[in-house]
Motif scaffolding. Structure first.
Motif, PDB file in Angstrom:
ATOM      1  N   GLU A  87     -20.442  12.488 -31.819  1.00  0.00           N
ATOM      2  CA  GLU A  87     -20.926  12.858 -30.489  1.00  0.00           C
ATOM      3  C   GLU A  87     -21.220  11.563 -29.723  1.00  0.00           C
ATOM      4  OE1 GLU A  87     -24.365  15.385 -30.896  1.00  0.00           O
ATOM      5  OE2 GLU A  87     -23.283  16.823 -32.154  1.00  0.00           O
ATOM      6  N   PRO A  88     -20.790  11.453 -28.465  1.00  0.00           N
ATOM      7  CA  PRO A  88     -20.978  10.197 -27.724  1.00  0.00           C
ATOM      8  C   PRO A  88     -22.421   9.676 -27.715  1.00  0.00           C
ATOM      9  CG  PRO A  88     -19.544  11.668 -26.505  1.00  0.00           C
ATOM     10  CD  PRO A  88     -20.068  12.452 -27.687  1.00  0.00           C
ATOM     11  N   GLU A  89     -23.397  10.563 -27.553  1.00  0.00           N
ATOM     12  CA  GLU A  89     -24.803  10.135 -27.503  1.00  0.00           C
ATOM     13  C   GLU A  89     -25.299   9.637 -28.853  1.00  0.00           C
ATOM     14  OE1 GLU A  89     -23.651  13.104 -26.600  1.00  0.00           O
ATOM     15  OE2 GLU A  89     -24.254  13.543 -24.551  1.00  0.00           O
ATOM     16  N   VAL A  90     -24.685  10.085 -29.937  1.00  0.00           N
ATOM     17  CA  VAL A  90     -25.054   9.626 -31.279  1.00  0.00           C
ATOM     18  C   VAL A  90     -24.240   8.385 -31.630  1.00  0.00           C
ATOM     19  CG1 VAL A  90     -25.182  10.272 -33.729  1.00  0.00           C
ATOM     20  CG2 VAL A  90     -25.664  11.981 -31.950  1.00  0.00           C
TER      21      VAL A  90
ATOM     22  N   ALA B  43     -23.253   6.134 -29.833  1.00  0.00           N
ATOM     23  CA  ALA B  43     -23.763   4.953 -29.139  1.00  0.00           C
ATOM     24  C   ALA B  43     -24.695   4.141 -30.029  1.00  0.00           C
ATOM     25  CB  ALA B  43     -24.493   5.373 -27.862  1.00  0.00           C
ATOM     26  N   TRP B  44     -25.303   4.779 -31.019  1.00  0.00           N
ATOM     27  CA  TRP B  44     -26.291   4.113 -31.871  1.00  0.00           C
ATOM     28  C   TRP B  44     -25.902   4.094 -33.348  1.00  0.00           C
ATOM     29  CZ3 TRP B  44     -28.648   1.983 -28.120  1.00  0.00           C
ATOM     30  CH2 TRP B  44     -28.956   2.680 -26.954  1.00  0.00           C
TER      31      TRP B  44
ATOM     32  N   SER C 244     -26.990  15.562 -30.565  1.00  0.00           N
ATOM     33  CA  SER C 244     -27.497  15.275 -29.218  1.00  0.00           C
ATOM     34  C   SER C 244     -28.058  16.508 -28.517  1.00  0.00           C
ATOM     35  CB  SER C 244     -26.395  14.639 -28.374  1.00  0.00           C
ATOM     36  OG  SER C 244     -25.264  15.476 -28.310  1.00  0.00           O
ATOM     37  N   ARG C 245     -27.615  17.702 -28.885  1.00  0.00           N
ATOM     38  CA  ARG C 245     -28.127  18.892 -28.196  1.00  0.00           C
ATOM     39  C   ARG C 245     -29.592  19.158 -28.522  1.00  0.00           C
ATOM     40  NH1 ARG C 245     -27.922  23.223 -31.763  1.00  0.00           N
ATOM     41  NH2 ARG C 245     -26.492  22.856 -33.488  1.00  0.00           N
TER      42      ARG C 245
ATOM     43  N   HIS D 152     -31.770  16.384 -28.941  1.00  0.00           N
ATOM     44  CA  HIS D 152     -32.535  15.192 -28.579  1.00  0.00           C
ATOM     45  C   HIS D 152     -33.659  15.571 -27.615  1.00  0.00           C
ATOM     46  CE1 HIS D 152     -29.137  12.076 -29.514  1.00  0.00           C
ATOM     47  NE2 HIS D 152     -29.538  12.735 -30.590  1.00  0.00           N
TER      48      HIS D 152
ATOM     49  N   ASN E   6     -32.546   1.494 -27.279  1.00  0.00           N
ATOM     50  CA  ASN E   6     -32.693   2.933 -27.537  1.00  0.00           C
ATOM     51  C   ASN E   6     -34.149   3.362 -27.296  1.00  0.00           C
ATOM     52  OD1 ASN E   6     -32.578   5.567 -28.416  1.00  0.00           O
ATOM     53  ND2 ASN E   6     -31.424   5.105 -30.280  1.00  0.00           N
TER      54      ASN E   6
END
Length: 157
Positions: free
Chosen positions: A27-30, A32-33, A77-78, A80, A113
């Motif tokens: 997932e893009p938001e995950v 990223a880190w 991410s859903r 977060h 973050n």
């Protein structure tokens, strides 16, 4: 082994969890880190309302002169911003302190973050310092700073 938090259950990752966890780290938001790991062996699945929604990993330094443990976590991410990650980290932190006998825990989010840093601070982690050019972004190859945070047994919230 099962660890029960306020809303989460942590249990060892099983083979059937791998596709779900692999999808989450993409997932893009995950992503990223988190770089996708080679496998999820040794991690604890984060289960929320009966669904695997992420994973926690920990490492333990066994040398009695430096004994401590480190924690890392990723979550779909859903979810977060809903306290699920905080609950997961708090749950494994309590286990590492009470059952495994650690007096100090560390966690090292990316310095950028802010959401993760706020989450860990809620548990009692405090910033120790910035580790310059600490981790390489698996997508771009660029180096990014990390924030070393630690928590002493008596500070655990």
């Amino acid at each position: 082994m099962e660890l029960h938090g306020e809303d989460v259950l942590l249990r060892p990752v099983v083979d059937a969890d791998a596709p779900v966890l692999a999808a989450i780290v993409r997932e893009p938001e995950v992503a990223a880190w988190w770089a996708p790991p080679a496998d999820f062996v040794g991690m604890l699945a984060v289960v929320y309302v009966g669904e695997v929604v992420g994973a926690v990993q920990y490492e333990e330094e066994e040398d009695p002169e430096f004994r401590h443990a480190g924690i890392d976590v990723f979550l779909t991410s859903r979810l977060h911003g809903r306290g699920i990650g905080t609950d997961a980290v708090r749950t494994v932190a309590r286990w590492l302190v009470t059952e495994r006998g650690h007096h100090r825990l560390t966690i090292d989010p990316a310095a950028a973050n802010a959401a993760a840093i706020r989450s860990y601070a809620k548990i009692g982690f405090k910033p120790v310092g910035v580790m310059r050019a600490y981790s390489r972004d698996h997508r771009t190859g660029e180096w990014h700073d990390g924030l070393l945070m630690d928590l002493l047994r008596e500070e655990l919230v």
